[in-house]
Design a protein around this motif. Structure first.
Motif, short mmCIF file in Angstrom:
data_model
loop_
_atom_site.label_atom_id
_atom_site.label_comp_id
_atom_site.label_asym_id
_atom_site.label_seq_id
_atom_site.Cartn_x
_atom_site.Cartn_y
_atom_site.Cartn_z
N SER A 16 -4.08 7.06 2.89
CA SER A 16 -3.04 8.11 2.79
C SER A 16 -2.61 8.67 4.14
CB SER A 16 -3.53 9.24 1.88
OG SER A 16 -3.95 8.74 0.64
N CYS A 17 -2.41 7.82 5.13
CA CYS A 17 -2.16 8.26 6.50
C CYS A 17 -0.70 8.67 6.74
CB CYS A 17 -2.60 7.19 7.48
SG CYS A 17 -4.38 6.98 7.50
N SER A 18 -0.32 9.76 6.10
CA SER A 18 0.97 10.40 6.36
C SER A 18 0.91 11.02 7.75
CB SER A 18 1.21 11.48 5.31
OG SER A 18 0.24 12.50 5.47
N PRO A 19 2.04 11.48 8.28
CA PRO A 19 1.99 12.19 9.56
C PRO A 19 1.01 13.37 9.55
CG PRO A 19 4.23 11.55 9.12
CD PRO A 19 3.43 11.21 7.88
N GLU A 20 0.94 14.11 8.44
CA GLU A 20 0.02 15.25 8.36
C GLU A 20 -1.44 14.80 8.46
OE1 GLU A 20 3.90 16.01 6.78
OE2 GLU A 20 2.45 14.59 6.00
N LEU B 195 -3.41 -4.63 6.54
CA LEU B 195 -4.86 -4.53 6.72
C LEU B 195 -5.61 -4.95 5.45
CD1 LEU B 195 -5.01 -1.22 8.78
CD2 LEU B 195 -5.45 -3.54 9.59
N ARG B 196 -4.88 -5.48 4.47
CA ARG B 196 -5.42 -6.07 3.25
C ARG B 196 -6.06 -5.06 2.30
NH1 ARG B 196 -9.07 -10.63 4.53
NH2 ARG B 196 -8.82 -11.06 2.32
N VAL B 197 -5.78 -3.79 2.49
CA VAL B 197 -6.19 -2.74 1.56
C VAL B 197 -4.89 -2.23 0.96
CG1 VAL B 197 -7.35 -0.53 1.28
CG2 VAL B 197 -8.17 -2.15 3.01
N CYS B 198 -4.48 -2.80 -0.13
CA CYS B 198 -3.12 -2.61 -0.64
C CYS B 198 -3.02 -1.50 -1.68
CB CYS B 198 -2.60 -3.93 -1.18
SG CYS B 198 -2.53 -5.22 0.09
N CYS C 178 0.82 -1.22 0.00
CA CYS C 178 0.00 0.00 0.00
C CYS C 178 0.85 1.26 0.00
CB CYS C 178 -0.98 0.00 1.17
SG CYS C 178 -0.25 0.25 2.80
N CYS C 179 2.08 1.14 0.48
CA CYS C 179 3.03 2.25 0.49
C CYS C 179 4.40 1.66 0.75
CB CYS C 179 2.66 3.28 1.56
SG CYS C 179 2.86 2.68 3.25
N THR C 180 5.43 2.48 0.67
CA THR C 180 6.76 1.97 0.98
C THR C 180 6.87 1.67 2.47
OG1 THR C 180 7.72 4.15 1.44
CG2 THR C 180 7.79 3.37 -0.87
N LYS C 181 7.75 0.75 2.80
CA LYS C 181 7.97 0.41 4.20
C LYS C 181 8.42 1.65 4.98
CE LYS C 181 10.14 -3.08 7.01
NZ LYS C 181 10.33 -4.51 6.99
N GLU C 182 9.26 2.47 4.37
CA GLU C 182 9.76 3.67 5.03
C GLU C 182 8.62 4.65 5.33
OE1 GLU C 182 12.75 1.45 3.08
OE2 GLU C 182 11.05 2.44 2.09
N ALA D 289 -3.00 3.17 -1.75
CA ALA D 289 -3.15 4.48 -1.11
C ALA D 289 -2.86 4.47 0.39
CB ALA D 289 -4.54 5.06 -1.38
N GLY D 290 -1.81 3.77 0.78
CA GLY D 290 -1.48 3.68 2.19
C GLY D 290 -0.57 4.80 2.65
N PRO D 291 -0.20 4.77 3.90
CA PRO D 291 -0.61 3.82 4.91
C PRO D 291 -2.12 3.88 5.18
CG PRO D 291 1.29 5.09 5.68
CD PRO D 291 0.80 5.72 4.42
#
Length: 126
Positions: free
Chosen positions: A93-97, A73-76, A36-40, A78-80
């Protein structure tokens, strides 16, 4: 389960605040197979979430919010990805912001951040 284990569980539950918390946020981060996003990016969001909840006094000895780092969470896309329970509201899209908005508006204020909600279960949310 023996009595020693039962006592240990009671002590852990009390220490974690399992009887008093109001919300529980699960965040897809540190995946074994990041999709869904990079590990980093996932780990950056996780570290922000942990420190911000502590900073605001929402986590710790008397937590209002529990947090769990989920492998997937199996929604792979637009992550996190995050889900808040008991509301059963899912965020992309759960970035820190974005997490800051979720913390302030949803976890503290009780109002979901609609621009990042992609699903909610009416059986759980009000």
């Amino acid at each position: 389960m023996n009595s020693r284990e039962a006592q240990s569980l009671r002590e852990i539950a009390e220490k974690m605040g399992l009887g008093i918390y109001r919300k529980h946020l699960f965040l897809c981060a540190d995946q074994s197979d990041a999709k869904c996003c990079t590990k980093e990016r996932g780990l950056e969001s996780w570290e922000f979430l942990k420190s911000r909840l502590k900073q605001l006094g929402l986590a710790g000895p008397n937590p209002l919010v529990l947090r769990t780092k989920a492998n997937c969470l199996r929604v792979c896309v637009a992550g996190p990805i995050a889900v808040v329970y008991p509301d059963a509201i899912w965020y992309h899209s759960c970035s820190p912001e974005v997490l800051e908005k979720i913390i302030q508006q949803h976890l503290i204020g009780g109002i979901p951040v609609l621009e990042f909600v992609f699903s909610k279960n009416p059986h759980f949310s009000g």
